[in-house]
Design a protein around this motif. Structure first.
Motif, short mmCIF file in Angstrom:
data_model
loop_
_atom_site.label_atom_id
_atom_site.label_comp_id
_atom_site.label_asym_id
_atom_site.label_seq_id
_atom_site.Cartn_x
_atom_site.Cartn_y
_atom_site.Cartn_z
N ARG A 184 0.83 -1.21 0.00
CA ARG A 184 0.00 0.00 0.00
C ARG A 184 0.86 1.26 0.00
O ARG A 184 0.57 2.24 -0.70
N LEU A 185 1.93 1.24 0.77
CA LEU A 185 2.82 2.39 0.84
C LEU A 185 3.48 2.64 -0.51
O LEU A 185 3.57 3.79 -0.98
N SER A 186 3.95 1.59 -1.15
CA SER A 186 4.62 1.75 -2.45
C SER A 186 3.65 2.27 -3.51
O SER A 186 3.98 3.19 -4.27
N LEU A 187 2.45 1.70 -3.56
CA LEU A 187 1.47 2.14 -4.55
C LEU A 187 1.02 3.58 -4.28
O LEU A 187 0.85 4.36 -5.23
N ALA A 188 0.83 3.92 -3.02
CA ALA A 188 0.41 5.29 -2.68
C ALA A 188 1.47 6.30 -3.07
O ALA A 188 1.15 7.40 -3.54
N ARG A 189 2.73 5.95 -2.90
CA ARG A 189 3.80 6.87 -3.26
C ARG A 189 3.79 7.13 -4.77
O ARG A 189 3.93 8.29 -5.21
N ALA A 249 2.11 10.94 -9.18
CA ALA A 249 1.38 11.22 -10.42
C ALA A 249 0.33 12.30 -10.22
O ALA A 249 0.13 13.17 -11.08
N GLU A 250 -0.37 12.28 -9.08
CA GLU A 250 -1.40 13.28 -8.80
C GLU A 250 -0.79 14.67 -8.66
O GLU A 250 -1.38 15.66 -9.10
N VAL A 251 0.38 14.76 -8.05
CA VAL A 251 1.03 16.07 -7.90
C VAL A 251 1.37 16.65 -9.27
O VAL A 251 1.12 17.83 -9.56
N GLN A 252 1.94 15.82 -10.14
CA GLN A 252 2.32 16.32 -11.46
C GLN A 252 1.08 16.72 -12.27
O GLN A 252 1.09 17.75 -12.95
N LEU A 295 -0.10 17.79 -2.77
CA LEU A 295 1.20 17.89 -2.10
C LEU A 295 1.11 17.54 -0.61
O LEU A 295 2.13 17.46 0.07
N GLY A 296 -0.11 17.38 -0.10
CA GLY A 296 -0.29 17.07 1.30
C GLY A 296 -0.31 18.28 2.20
O GLY A 296 -0.13 18.15 3.42
N LEU A 297 -0.54 19.48 1.64
CA LEU A 297 -0.51 20.72 2.41
C LEU A 297 -1.91 21.09 2.88
O LEU A 297 -2.88 20.98 2.11
N LEU A 298 -2.04 21.55 4.10
CA LEU A 298 -3.30 22.05 4.62
C LEU A 298 -3.42 23.54 4.30
O LEU A 298 -2.42 24.21 4.02
N PRO A 299 -4.64 24.10 4.31
CA PRO A 299 -4.80 25.53 4.02
C PRO A 299 -3.97 26.38 4.96
O PRO A 299 -3.92 26.15 6.16
N ALA A 300 -3.30 27.37 4.38
CA ALA A 300 -2.45 28.27 5.15
C ALA A 300 -3.20 29.54 5.47
O ALA A 300 -4.19 29.90 4.81
N ALA A 301 -2.75 30.26 6.48
CA ALA A 301 -3.36 31.51 6.85
C ALA A 301 -3.15 32.55 5.75
O ALA A 301 -2.07 32.59 5.15
N PRO A 302 -4.16 33.37 5.45
CA PRO A 302 -3.99 34.39 4.42
C PRO A 302 -2.86 35.35 4.78
O PRO A 302 -2.72 35.77 5.92
N THR A 303 -2.07 35.72 3.79
CA THR A 303 -0.96 36.65 4.01
C THR A 303 -1.15 37.93 3.21
O THR A 303 -0.30 38.80 3.28
#
Length: 408
Positions: free
Chosen positions: A310-315, A320-323, A399-407
């Motif tokens: 599962r880890l290998s396939l998810a990576r 691919a999703e990021v690209q 990318l696995g990022l959560l929403p950041a505070a507005p700047t």
């Protein structure tokens, strides 16, 4: 009533970051986090004890004459202590530490998955809000045009058929506004289901929302760095580590725990004889667990193989999703530039035809057609702006990022 309306108007608009925090706080996993942490910590403390289980107290009374004090009697009391198998204590401690370390990645992955739903609902609502605002502007424009046409009909400059066309444009705008309002209510309910009662987001897409981060390659972490810190991959890696530690523990648990017992006994041969004292030290060593150990070991190895796969396939999938998400964001920016250029040209053309219509140099059908084209161009530009914002949001999600505070 007026004070209430002013209070609502003064309330700060909901940001994407605040909405994400509200949704994460409502997660059942997060609400049970303290109890899960306590359970994992208890397992770790148990693995550090001198014995795998608590000692047991043993006592017995023997007599050859039940119900009578005569005859032979024997009274014994002892303590039985389970013992760790070779390597079992270290393997148990490693498993407990792995389970404790896996709590945070599990919560982060749950938060990341919830934010994926939130981002979809967030931009759906923003799209509905902007569509509604655009429909209100279109209705106001159509009503103004209908009023101007009515004056010219009364003055004899235009025919009554022109009045019908103008009124028909007002009715069409009213219908589309009602549809936009229904879509906005549905989108609001979907968002409220995730975040609970919160202030409504603003009707316009703010720059800080549209660009959670600037949509270019320099604004995002490199792919390798994203894969190392991705919440889902961290959770799957933690699960693989737990499975590996579990398999290691099963390898050493080849039999039940040995047992060391120490007991003392007082006995007499017959009534009236003095009691004698005896001390017994015993070791109980199970011979083996047989097929049940083999079954547990096979199950543990199967879980380990599945977790690693599962880890290998998810990576691979996340890379691919990021690209793909990065490509969509770049294309969305190009589309937005083209849509905004088209909207600008359509707006300028509408201004020309409005002037010509007022001067009597253009007929009403042409005026209505040009207004509709300008409206559609504005709608496409609005949708392109939302699509860019959503594409950037999906890129950050990949990318696995959560929403950041507005700047901004």
């Amino acid at each position: 009533m007026a004070a209430s309306a002013q209070g609502q108007a003064a309330a700060p608009a909901l940001t994407l970051e605040a909405a994400a925090q509200a949704a994460i706080q409502r997660l059942p996993l997060g609400q049970a986090a303290s109890h899960r942490s306590e359970a994992a910590e208890a397992l770790r403390r148990a693995s550090e004890r001198w014995t795998p289980e608590a000692p047991a107290l043993e006592t017995s009374l023997k007599s050859d004459r039940v119900g009578s004090k005569a005859g032979a009697r024997e009274l014994s009391i002892g303590l039985a202590v389970p013992l760790w198998l070779p390597g079992e204590r270290a393997a148990s401690r490693a498993l407990a530490e792995a389970e404790l370390a896996g709590l945070a990645p599990s919560q982060q992955a749950a938060a990341w998955l919830t934010v994926a739903e939130l981002r979809a609902a967030w931009w759906a609502l923003h799209s509905a809000l902007n569509e509604q605002a655009l429909m209100r502007a279109r209705l106001a424009h159509a009503e103004q045009l209908a009023a101007d046409v009515a004056k010219r009909v009364r003055a004899g400059d235009l025919a009554r058929s022109d009045q019908h066309q103008a009124d028909g444009a007002v009715a069409a705008a009213q219908m589309e506004l009602a549809q936009a309002q229904a879509a906005q209510v549905q989108a609001s309910q979907a968002l409220q289901a995730l975040i609970g009662p919160q202030p409504a987001p603003g009707a316009e897409v703010r720059l800080s929302d549209q660009a959670e981060s600037a949509p270019d390659a320099a604004a995002a972490p490199d792919l390798a760095g994203a894969l190392q810190a991705h919440p889902l991959l961290l959770e799957l890696a933690a699960r693989a580590e737990i499975a590996q530690r579990s398999a290691a523990l099963n390898r050493v648990q080849t039999r039940a725990s040995p047992e060391l017992s120490l007991s003392t006994a007082r006995d007499r041969g017959a009534f009236g004889e003095p009691y004698g004292q005896a001390l017994t030290l015993a070791l109980r060593l199970p011979l083996g667990a047989g097929e049940r150990h083999s079954a547990r070991q096979s199950a543990a190895l199967a879980e380990l193989a599945e977790a690693q796969a599962r880890l290998s396939l998810a990576r691979e999938r996340i890379a691919a999703e990021v690209q793909a998400a990065q490509g969509r964001a770049q294309l969305a920016r190009v589309a937005l530039q083209a849509a905004e250029r088209r909207a600008q040209l359509a707006d300028e053309a509408q201004g020309f035809f409005e002037k010509s219509f007022r001067l009597g140099q253009a007929d009403l059908p042409t005026r209505l057609r040009v207004a509709l084209e300008a409206f559609e161009a504005q709608r496409q530009a609005l949708r392109a702006r939302i699509e860019l914002a959503q594409a950037v949001s999906q890129w950050r999600q990949a990318l696995g990022l959560l929403p950041a505070a507005p700047t901004e």
